[in-house]
Write a protein that holds these residues in place. Structure first.
Motif, PDB file in Angstrom:
ATOM      1  N   ASN A 103      51.417  42.376 -11.517  1.00  9.08           N
ATOM      2  CA  ASN A 103      51.109  43.899 -10.385  1.00  9.08           C
ATOM      3  C   ASN A 103      50.668  44.857 -11.127  1.00  9.08           C
ATOM      4  O   ASN A 103      50.123  44.739 -11.763  1.00  9.08           O
ATOM      5  CB  ASN A 103      52.657  43.928  -9.919  1.00  9.08           C
ATOM      6  CG  ASN A 103      53.446  42.720  -8.747  1.00  9.08           C
ATOM      7  OD1 ASN A 103      52.545  42.688  -8.198  1.00  9.08           O
ATOM      8  ND2 ASN A 103      54.265  42.096  -8.854  1.00  9.08           N
ATOM      9  N   VAL A 104      49.983  45.209  -9.888  1.00  3.35           N
ATOM     10  CA  VAL A 104      49.347  46.552  -9.641  1.00  3.35           C
ATOM     11  C   VAL A 104      49.623  47.950 -10.480  1.00  3.35           C
ATOM     12  O   VAL A 104      49.082  48.505 -11.179  1.00  3.35           O
ATOM     13  CB  VAL A 104      48.900  47.039  -8.368  1.00  3.35           C
ATOM     14  CG1 VAL A 104      48.679  48.552  -8.121  1.00  3.35           C
ATOM     15  CG2 VAL A 104      48.431  45.903  -7.429  1.00  3.35           C
ATOM     16  N   SER A 105      51.339  47.680 -10.060  1.00  2.00           N
ATOM     17  CA  SER A 105      52.474  48.856 -10.945  1.00  2.00           C
ATOM     18  C   SER A 105      51.994  48.724 -12.709  1.00  2.00           C
ATOM     19  O   SER A 105      51.941  49.788 -13.032  1.00  2.00           O
ATOM     20  CB  SER A 105      54.021  48.225 -10.927  1.00  2.00           C
ATOM     21  OG  SER A 105      54.324  48.960 -11.236  1.00  2.00           O
ATOM     22  N   LYS A 139      49.100  47.800 -13.799  1.00  2.00           N
ATOM     23  CA  LYS A 139      47.532  48.867 -13.563  1.00  2.00           C
ATOM     24  C   LYS A 139      47.621  50.352 -14.379  1.00  2.00           C
ATOM     25  O   LYS A 139      47.460  51.269 -14.431  1.00  2.00           O
ATOM     26  CB  LYS A 139      47.051  48.183 -13.322  1.00  2.00           C
ATOM     27  CG  LYS A 139      46.734  46.441 -13.388  1.00  2.00           C
ATOM     28  CD  LYS A 139      45.099  46.692 -12.149  1.00  2.00           C
ATOM     29  CE  LYS A 139      45.348  44.791 -13.177  1.00  2.00           C
ATOM     30  NZ  LYS A 139      45.861  44.392 -11.582  1.00  2.00           N
ATOM     31  N   ASN A 140      48.558  50.588 -12.767  1.00  2.00           N
ATOM     32  CA  ASN A 140      49.209  52.079 -12.679  1.00  2.00           C
ATOM     33  C   ASN A 140      49.433  53.097 -13.971  1.00  2.00           C
ATOM     34  O   ASN A 140      49.513  53.887 -14.052  1.00  2.00           O
ATOM     35  CB  ASN A 140      50.027  52.273 -11.490  1.00  2.00           C
ATOM     36  CG  ASN A 140      49.242  52.226 -10.244  1.00  2.00           C
ATOM     37  OD1 ASN A 140      47.964  52.128  -9.946  1.00  2.00           O
ATOM     38  ND2 ASN A 140      49.758  51.812  -8.853  1.00  2.00           N
ATOM     39  N   VAL A 141      50.685  52.314 -14.405  1.00  2.00           N
ATOM     40  CA  VAL A 141      51.545  52.647 -15.730  1.00  2.00           C
ATOM     41  C   VAL A 141      50.447  53.065 -16.867  1.00  2.00           C
ATOM     42  O   VAL A 141      50.285  54.106 -17.222  1.00  2.00           O
ATOM     43  CB  VAL A 141      52.928  51.648 -15.774  1.00  2.00           C
ATOM     44  CG1 VAL A 141      52.961  51.797 -17.048  1.00  2.00           C
ATOM     45  CG2 VAL A 141      53.651  51.682 -14.912  1.00  2.00           C
ATOM     46  N   ILE A 197      62.209  48.880 -12.635  1.00  2.00           N
ATOM     47  CA  ILE A 197      61.044  47.645 -11.314  1.00  2.00           C
ATOM     48  C   ILE A 197      60.859  47.039 -11.348  1.00  2.00           C
ATOM     49  O   ILE A 197      60.942  46.412  -9.572  1.00  2.00           O
ATOM     50  CB  ILE A 197      59.470  49.082 -11.447  1.00  2.00           C
ATOM     51  CG1 ILE A 197      59.169  48.227 -10.109  1.00  2.00           C
ATOM     52  CG2 ILE A 197      58.287  47.725 -12.190  1.00  2.00           C
ATOM     53  CD1 ILE A 197      57.444  49.282  -9.790  1.00  2.00           C
ATOM     54  N   MET A 246      63.106  45.487  -6.947  1.00  2.00           N
ATOM     55  CA  MET A 246      62.028  44.716  -6.086  1.00  2.00           C
ATOM     56  C   MET A 246      62.776  43.335  -5.815  1.00  2.00           C
ATOM     57  O   MET A 246      63.052  43.137  -4.638  1.00  2.00           O
ATOM     58  CB  MET A 246      60.554  44.125  -6.817  1.00  2.00           C
ATOM     59  CG  MET A 246      59.369  45.010  -6.976  1.00  2.00           C
ATOM     60  SD  MET A 246      59.293  46.077  -5.179  1.00  2.00           S
ATOM     61  CE  MET A 246      57.699  46.998  -5.471  1.00  2.00           C
TER      62      MET A 246
END
Lengths: 390, 315
Positions: free
Chosen positions: B243-245, B247-249, B278, B282
């Motif tokens: 997930n995008v998370s 990459k963000n982290v 997380i 979810m």
């Protein structure tokens, strides 16, 4: 303006005394430390000792920070009645302020999301944090209430620079004035300068190296370009913060409104404009991105941004923000703003008694208080409403 | 003496003179009609019924409702103004079928009578073993129907229940089966319920249900070529790494270098904790507990301290 004289008769069980308050006189009865008050009005020095107590926001600060909004309307009316703007020092605000003090500002920005039920005190927590930011020399970017732009837009035009976007000239110019007022002490320093060239029209341009105030003033005077100037301002502030010339606090109340599917704005073909087609949205989404340093972002995820009963099932941030916003903000620190604890409730009741707000003789009894506790379910807003007619 | 004389005199008077026309009959003549005979009814039997009587001897077989024998204060029917009509002279109560001959004590007596024809239930076959050896449960209903046609349309419905743990399914097969089956699966009891009623006969529906189960099982074991096009949005659970998370982290932690190659990063303990927090948020749903866990994990990830109580921290 309230022109009535105020003789307030407070009847307690033990003693009777008369009080006279006039509108113009300063708060002659400024109380020293008591169960519900503290003299310490600098948020830099607030800590858990002051928890649950009210402090007075100096009128000058109040004017500077909140002239164009920031304190909810109901509370503002109460503040006017009581002749002072008092904020309660509560744990969520202290938590965020503490984290802001010790965060590593060489790393990317930290995002805090305040969430809580309606009337729990999110906007006022944000106000407390803003006061702290002012006193600690932060550059403040504060959006008082995003749905005001989305739902009660004063004026909107087609954007000239971006295809398919809409500008909101009046609202943008008003916000730039708000920005200028809040940061007037910092903007007057000349080392806050623009880093790139912007050409607005054949005759108007902003060169790099010119002070930031010029850009803001241009926005206020030429409202045609105000929306685009906000976008430029956002990227300028990010560059300034990253280079270390100023530290920034971005405070947005009602952030989840940007991720609403619709606004109340309709374009020329009477089609509803979604928030992502407004120019100003881009500015604030840009600010929330993690690719800059030396800043903090405090947002609120509020149920009130939606109209009617939409998204009314839960106040928790994931549900209120939605998938897209969560992915944008992740990783963030969710800060829960709960209803009053017992200590805070009694402190609030003491404050109301002190201001002679509660005239009912049962207001100060234990039974009366427990009845109010039950009726208001410890919700600060409900308590304010219920104590109104008492 | 005088009264007798006056009576005689009156009667003599009447016979001498003309008859008087009486348009309105006097009360003396009115009451001369014959009175209707009132039948003496015995009080209803319910008045003298003892509370601990043997009901199955009072009502031994199926019988239409008889109000004087049933000691219940029943009301049946609709009255526009007022209360529902009582049980006496209530045609509706008499029309509907009643099962007063099949009360639990009566059934118990029937069971006792039938017991000598039965063999005992095998002791080893308790609930667990039942499920183990007979995992498929088939539910059908039979109806007593009286109408010109003896067929009851509801009798064709067949319900087949089976626990998914009884089927051998790997991760992909289970996911595919659940997607095919949709709402028919109850995650809290792990039971798949197939209800069939599309054929006119019960036997046909039963065979169809068995066929459905077989088909579902074998289809879920197969993998189609287009299944590899599954996107992040189709995922049935939250996989953090996809997930995008993630990459963000990584982006946040490794800033200012941008992260292009997300494959070769080793997860630090803080990242592991964050991943767990997380994923729980979810997958299990959001509530104050999972949110606070997420908050703690993020704080550790971003090196922020726990909330320091009572210490003055200067700006």
């Amino acid at each position: 303006m309230l022109t009535r004289y105020k003789f307030l008769l407070t009847v307690t069980r033990n003693n009777y005394f008369l009080r006279q308050l006039s509108l113009e006189s300063p708060n002659v009865f400024a109380k020293p430390e008591s169960r519900c008050r503290t003299v310490e009005d600098n948020p830099l020095n607030h800590n858990l000792e002051h928890e649950g107590r009210f402090y007075v926001v100096p009128p000058a600060v109040c004017n500077q920070l909140f002239r164009f909004g920031g304190i909810p309307k109901g509370y503002e009316v109460q503040a006017k009645t009581f002749d002072e703007t008092c904020l309660m020092i509560r744990k969520p605000a202290l938590e965020v302020i503490n984290m802001m003090k010790v965060a590593d500002y060489s790393r990317p920005i930290v995002k805090y999301v305040l969430f809580g039920e309606r009337g729990a005190g999110k906007s006022l927590t944000l106000a407390h944090i803003l006061h702290y930011a002012l006193n600690s020399g932060h550059l403040i970017i504060h959006v008082p209430w995003v749905p005001d732009w989305m739902k009660k837009c004063k004026d909107h035009t087609r954007s000239e620079t971006r295809e398919g976007f809409r500008d909101t000239p009046l609202d943008s110019a008003a916000w730039l004035a708000h920005f200028k007022t809040q940061n007037q002490h910092l903007l007057s320093q000349t080392d806050l300068t623009v880093t790139s060239n912007y050409t607005w029209s054949k005759r108007e341009e902003t060169r790099s190296g010119s002070p930031l105030v010029e850009l803001v003033d241009l926005g206020i005077n030429r409202i045609k370009y105000a929306s685009n100037i906000i976008v430029a301002l956002a990227s300028e502030v990010k560059a300034l913060s990253s280079s270390g010339r100023c530290k920034t606090l971005v405070a947005i109340d009602g952030f989840n409104c940007f991720y609403n599917k619709r606004t109340m704005i309709k374009d020329e073909n009477w089609k509803i404009v979604p928030p992502f087609q407004l120019t100003v949205t881009e500015a604030f989404i840009n600010l929330v991105n993690y690719n800059w340093t030396n800043g903090s972002v405090v947002l609120t995820a509020d149920r009130l941004v939606w109209s009617g009963n939409e998204r009314g099932e839960s106040d928790l941030p994931l549900y209120q923000l939605g998938k897209e916003a969560f992915e944008l903000l992740d990783p963030f620190i969710p800060v829960h703003v709960p209803c009053y604890s017992e200590k805070e409730f009694h402190s609030c009741m003491d404050y109301y008694m002190e201001r002679s707000w509660i005239q009912n003789e049962n207001g100060n009894t234990e039974e009366g208080r427990s009845e109010l506790m039950y009726l208001s379910t410890m919700n600060p807003y409900q308590l304010m409403k219920i104590c109104g007619p008492l | 003496m005088t009264s007798v004389y006056s009576q005689i005199a009156r009667s003599e008077k009447q016979t001498e003179e003309f008859r008087v026309l009486e348009l309105v009959k006097k009360s003396a003549q009115r009451s001369a009609r014959r009175k209707a005979k009132k039948i003496e009814l015995l009080p209803p039997r319910t008045n003298v019924m003892p509370v601990d009587q043997d009901w199955s001897s009072v009502w031994p077989g199926p019988r239409s409702f008889h109000p004087a024998s049933v000691p219940l204060p029943l009301r049946q029917g609709y009255n526009k103004k007022g209360v529902s009509p009582g049980k006496f002279a209530n045609a509706e109560l008499m029309k509907i079928p009643n099962f007063l001959h099949l009360t639990p004590p009566a059934i118990k007596k029937h069971c006792e009578a039938l017991k000598k024809f039965c063999t005992p239930w095998p002791e080893e076959l308790n609930d667990e073993n039942c499920e183990k050896h007979f995992p498929v449960e088939v539910i059908t209903s039979d109806y007593c129907f009286s109408s010109p046609d003896i067929r009851e349309p509801m009798a064709r419905i067949v319900i087949l229940k089976v626990k998914l743990s009884a089927l051998t399914l790997d991760k992909h097969a289970k996911d595919k089966l659940l997607r095919l089956v949709g709402e028919r699966y109850d995650p809290s009891t792990d039971i798949l319920t197939l209800t069939t009623d599309r054929c006119p006969l019960k036997k046909q529906n039963y065979e169809y249900a068995l066929y459905l189960l077989t088909a579902l099982y074998h289809e879920s074991q197969k993998t189609e070529p287009w299944e590899s096009e599954k996107t992040v949005a189709d995922m049935e659970y939250y996989d953090w790494e996809q997930n995008v998370s993630y990459k963000n982290v990584l982006g946040t932690l490794n800033w200012p270098q941008s992260v292009k190659d997300t494959e070769n990063f080793k997860l630090t303990p803080e990242m592991e904790e964050y991943k767990k927090a997380i994923s729980d948020l979810m997958n299990k749903g959001e509530d104050l507990y999972t949110i606070s866990k997420y908050k703690e994990a993020t704080k550790k990830l971003l090196n922020l301290p726990e909330f320091l109580p009572l210490e003055y921290t200067t700006a």
